[in-house]
Design an enzyme around this catalytic site. Structure first.
Site: not given
Length: 532
Positions: A129-130
């Site tokens: 995930d970012q």
């Protein structure tokens, strides 16, 4: 700045005009006057210069340069951790997307790696995930990607994450097994939910272990057995311990909706306690050969984000606000001499001991000492802990404790000095006295125990160096003391107002680092003390 981009026309771009293709490629650019934005004579299709707005075809190689280009700022400081001939591992900073998003195209992990490393054809083997920091694996080129992507689940035999979560679990180790799925009626379409019995979903398993408990927060180790979307985040939120800074799974997703609407404010970030979720892909184990005799490769990422370090160091103001909010007047941080305790008694919580098969008998034996409400009951509990441990628990008399023995000898040599203090339970060896910082070793002899104490302003962190023992610790504003078994490597943090007591069920060596504004232990408050 002028920036050059390279792309291959996909199925989604097949048949689109160049300008329509760019509209989709850069959704965050409002001014889409592409004739003005494209630098003259830089647009190439299959290495041929194109002018105007040509129609694109599947598979064409596209290159173009945009003037005055900018996008959302991100941390671009990726680092190489490990490599072999086929693939490599990097550290991904928090908030750096691994691939293009609706806000970032140029500065993504994949784009940065291809531009600034020796592997311009690097291909992702998996994603993060970012907002998650940590280890990401790449194949070095397309051929290696085709070889290893199908074998990824046999290549990676273990994935360990670390997370800082809200709350202090009443378990030490826990395996979660359930199904995860999105829900059509959720305002956050990407959010994963634990399925009810009548819902379909994908089976998911995560193993959790509490590494450190702090004031209202915990450091958790998370082992992914399966690899579902948002699995760790969804499981921890379902357990009531969402990750600090998680915009989707904490605070009912309120701050994720603010982000979608571009309405996140500095005040929102203060309430989140972190600019990103405090989750790190910390350790990966690789088995590169089918030959089980081949030693596995263990890759560790210790590049903790600055927000993570600041949070653990107690540098975030909201942590102090929380401490003040949850403490009653007798423990007000502004008071010079708070009363020993607002509580007339403490109930002892044995849940963490009972969850450990090796210590469940100890928890049962101590149950009759489950309330501490006097000097006598405190000492009875501590003495019973040492006696029952000696009779029921396989102790570690043969375990290495060279540092304990060395420091104990220093204490036994004689008189109290500026750096060595003998005590009834063992002694203290001070290694650094640079006010307000104090560092020292607590040398707790087998059968010895410290007072049940608290502080008005002192903040401290402890780490178990050698030996084993028990810790009694209270949460702010509660009349409950939790019992935790101590082993080498365990770490705990205490803020003002937290009651705590160390018990040496075996020889126990503790390293303590504290911030002591009033001078070493000048704000010390004894609730109950050991009997001579």
């Amino acid at each position: 700045m002028d920036v050059t981009f390279n792309a291959v026309v996909s199925h989604q771009g097949d048949g689109l005009s160049l300008y329509a293709y760019l509209d989709g490629y850069f959704p965050f650019i409002d001014n889409n006057d592409w004739a003005a934005r494209l630098v003259a004579d830089t647009t190439l299709v299959d290495d041929s210069v194109m002018v105007g707005n040509p129609q694109l075809r599947l598979g064409q190689q596209l290159s173009f340069c945009l003037n005055h280009y900018s996008e959302e700022a991100v941390d671009i400081g990726w680092q190489l951790l490990w490599q072999n001939d086929a693939f490599f591992a990097v550290h991904k900073p928090a908030n750096l997307p691994v691939h293009r998003t609706t806000r970032n195209v140029y500065n993504t992990l994949t784009a940065l790696v291809r531009r600034t490393s020796d592997w311009p054809e690097a291909q992702l083997l998996h994603r993060l995930d970012q907002e998650t920091a940590g280890i990401v694996l790449f194949a070095k080129n397309n051929d290696q990607a085709k070889l290893w992507q199908p074998k990824f689940h046999t290549l990676v035999t273990q994935k360990i994450y670390q997370a800082i979560v809200y709350g202090t679990p009443d378990w030490t180790e826990l395996e979660v097994n359930n199904k995860l799925a999105v829900r059509g009626d959720s305002p956050i379409r990407c959010q994963m939910h634990v399925c009810r019995a009548d819902e379909k979903g994908k089976a998911s398993t995560t193993r959790f272990r509490v590494v450190q408990r702090m004031a209202g927060y915990s450091l958790i180790e998370c082992e992914l057995v399966t690899g579902r979307k948002h699995q760790i985040r969804a499981h921890l939120a379902h357990l009531g311990h969402a990750i600090v800074g998680d915009k989707i799974y904490a605070h009912q997703g309120e701050y994720y909706l603010h982000r979608l609407a571009d309405s996140l404010t500095p005040e929102h970030h203060q309430q989140l306690l972190s600019p990103h979720q405090l989750l790190l892909a910390h350790r990966v184990t690789l088995q590169q050969s089918d030959d089980q005799q081949t030693a596995p490769v263990v890759i560790v990422d210790d590049h903790y984000p600055m927000a993570w370090q600041a949070f653990l160091a107690g540098l975030l103001d909201p942590l102090l606000v929380l401490t003040q909010t949850h403490s009653n007047n007798s423990k007000d941080l502004g008071m010079t001499n708070p009363s020993p305790s607002a509580a007339d008694f403490f109930d002892v919580n044995f849940a963490a001991l009972a969850a450990n098969p090796d210590l469940s008998g100890l928890a049962e034996g101590l149950a009759e000492f489950g309330r501490i409400d006097s000097q006598a009951s405190f000492n009875a509990f501590c003495r019973a802990s040492c006696t029952l441990w000696r009779n029921q628990v396989a102790h570690q008399d043969g375990a290495p404790k060279a540092q304990f023995d060395e420091l104990q000898a220093r204490i036994a040599e004689g008189a109290v000095t500026d750096s060595v203090i003998a005590t009834p339970w063992g002694g203290v060896v001070i290694t650094r006295l640079a006010p307000p910082t104090v560092e020292k070793y607590l040398v707790v002899q087998r059968g010895g125990y410290l007072a049940l104490e608290t502080h008005s302003v002192k903040q401290e962190q402890i780490e178990v160096i050698e030996g084993r023992g028990l810790l009694l610790v209270g949460e702010l504003g509660e009349t409950e003391l939790r019992v935790h078994a101590l082993a080498p490597g365990d770490r705990y943090a205490f803020v003002p107002g937290m009651e705590h007591c160390l018990i040496g069920t075996e020889d126990l060596l503790i390293f303590e680092r504290s911030n002591d504004p009033k001078g070493m232990d000048q704000d010390l408050i004894f609730l109950y003390t050991p009997e001579a």
